[in-house]
Scaffold this motif. Sequence first.
Motif, PDB file in Angstrom:
ATOM      1  N   ARG A 117      33.575  31.130  36.927  1.00 47.94           N
ATOM      2  CA  ARG A 117      34.286  30.578  37.206  1.00 47.94           C
ATOM      3  C   ARG A 117      34.996  31.471  38.237  1.00 47.94           C
ATOM      4  NH1 ARG A 117      38.986  27.105  35.456  1.00 47.94           N
ATOM      5  NH2 ARG A 117      37.271  25.384  35.149  1.00 47.94           N
ATOM      6  N   ARG A 118      35.084  32.751  37.871  1.00 46.90           N
ATOM      7  CA  ARG A 118      34.975  33.564  38.183  1.00 46.90           C
ATOM      8  C   ARG A 118      33.524  34.526  39.092  1.00 46.90           C
ATOM      9  NH1 ARG A 118      38.377  38.058  36.131  1.00 46.90           N
ATOM     10  NH2 ARG A 118      37.361  39.903  36.800  1.00 46.90           N
ATOM     11  N   THR A 119      33.282  34.717  39.206  1.00 49.59           N
ATOM     12  CA  THR A 119      31.668  34.797  39.872  1.00 49.59           C
ATOM     13  C   THR A 119      31.297  33.320  40.780  1.00 49.59           C
ATOM     14  OG1 THR A 119      30.237  35.726  38.083  1.00 49.59           O
ATOM     15  CG2 THR A 119      29.151  35.437  39.554  1.00 49.59           C
ATOM     16  N   TYR A 122      36.197  32.547  42.453  1.00 52.16           N
ATOM     17  CA  TYR A 122      37.422  33.449  42.732  1.00 52.16           C
ATOM     18  C   TYR A 122      36.487  35.067  43.336  1.00 52.16           C
ATOM     19  CZ  TYR A 122      40.325  31.432  39.927  1.00 52.16           C
ATOM     20  OH  TYR A 122      41.782  30.457  39.445  1.00 52.16           O
ATOM     21  N   THR A 123      35.484  35.817  43.167  1.00 50.30           N
ATOM     22  CA  THR A 123      35.408  36.489  43.837  1.00 50.30           C
ATOM     23  C   THR A 123      34.965  36.258  45.455  1.00 50.30           C
ATOM     24  OG1 THR A 123      33.960  37.083  41.442  1.00 50.30           O
ATOM     25  CG2 THR A 123      33.357  37.695  43.747  1.00 50.30           C
ATOM     26  N   TRP A 145      42.869  35.997  37.877  1.00 51.57           N
ATOM     27  CA  TRP A 145      41.510  36.102  37.762  1.00 51.57           C
ATOM     28  C   TRP A 145      41.417  35.352  36.255  1.00 51.57           C
ATOM     29  CZ3 TRP A 145      37.049  38.095  40.829  1.00 51.57           C
ATOM     30  CH2 TRP A 145      37.358  38.736  42.076  1.00 51.57           C
ATOM     31  N   THR A 148      37.825  36.827  31.093  1.00 52.36           N
ATOM     32  CA  THR A 148      36.226  36.695  31.144  1.00 52.36           C
ATOM     33  C   THR A 148      35.860  36.480  29.673  1.00 52.36           C
ATOM     34  OG1 THR A 148      35.818  39.000  30.816  1.00 52.36           O
ATOM     35  CG2 THR A 148      36.083  37.265  32.970  1.00 52.36           C
TER      36      THR A 148
END
Length: 328
Positions: A117-119, A122-123, A145, A148
Motif C-alpha cells: 500500500r505504501r508502494t 502512499y508513495t 504512512w 511496513t
Amino acid sequence: MLKLVRRHGSPYWYLRGTVRGISVDESTKIAIRERRLAEEYKTTREKDLLEESIHGKRVTALFSQAALSYIENGGCKSYRLADILAHFGTTKLSKIGAEEIHAGAKTLFPGMQPASRRTHYYTPMSAILSHAVALDWCNKVTFEWPATNDGVIRWLTKEEAHRFIDQGRHIKPLLMFLFYTGARIGEAMGLQLQDLDLKRRHVQFIDTKNGTDRGVPLHPLVVDALYEMLSARRLNGGDVFRRVDGAEYPKDTRPSDRIKTVFKRAGKRAGIEKFRIHDTRHTWATWHYQKNRDLGALQRLGGWKTLDMVMRYAHTNVDELSDTIDRL
C-alpha cells in the motif's frame, strides 16, 4: 467565456476560450453524444476559472491537474495512477487532507499489505501532492504512512547469495551488482553506461530516491561480471542491464516488475524462499556492517538520509556479543 467545440478525430467535446484572461483549450473527456453533460461541465469549469482568477490556483486546482503536471515535469511514469485518479481526479486539492488520503487507501486497496500500500498508493500520492505544494497549488498535507512490518531484516550468507546468483541465468550480472553494491532496484535498472567506470571500479547513481547523487566503489567480483557481460553485448550507451535478448526493458513498468519472474525462479532453484529483491540491499548492508562496524560509512555508501535508518543493521548483527551471554 468558454464554448464547446469539436476537434477533428476526437470523440470528446473540447473547451476553448478565456475567462478573465485565463486561456483554455482542453478536452472535457465527455462524448460528443452527451451534449447536455458537456454544457454542465462547461458551466462548472467557467465558475472554477472565475474563482481562480480572483483567489488564485489554490482554490480551484484539481488532483488530476496536479497529477498531469507531475508527470509532464519528469515525475515517475511507472506509478499505477489509474485507480487513484478515478478516486481523486476531480477533487480539489484544497479538499484533500490526511483523513481523505487514508480513506482513499481503504477504499482503493482494502486488502493490500501495508508495504504494498505504501508502494502503490502512499508513495505516488505523496509525490503528486509535494509537486502541487512546490507549485503553490495547495498547502502541505502531513499524514502518517502505514508501517511496513520490516522489523525483521531478511539477508543471506555469502554462500547462500552466490547460490542464488548462480541460478540467475541472464540476470546473474545484475544479481552480483545488487548483492555487492547495495543498489536499490530502481538505481540498478536505471543505470546508464556512462555512469559506470570499470577501470576505476566505480559506479555513480544519479538522482537517487533521496534526490541526490552518490558514488559507490565496485567489488572485484562485480567488475569481472560486468566486463564479461559488456564484452559480449558491446553496448555503446543506454541501460547497462537489459533483457535476455539485449533489448532495453520497457520504461513504463516498475523496475522490480521487470525481473520479478526470473528472480523468483532463481530463488526457487537455489532453494531460497521468501527472499525479496530489496533484500539484496539488506544483505549488502549486513555484510558491510559485519566486516567494518562503521555505520557512518554504511550510511554514505547506501544513500540513507539518517543514521537512524542504518541502526537496524547494528541491532540485527549481535553475533560478536555472544560471549557476553555465555558468561551469564
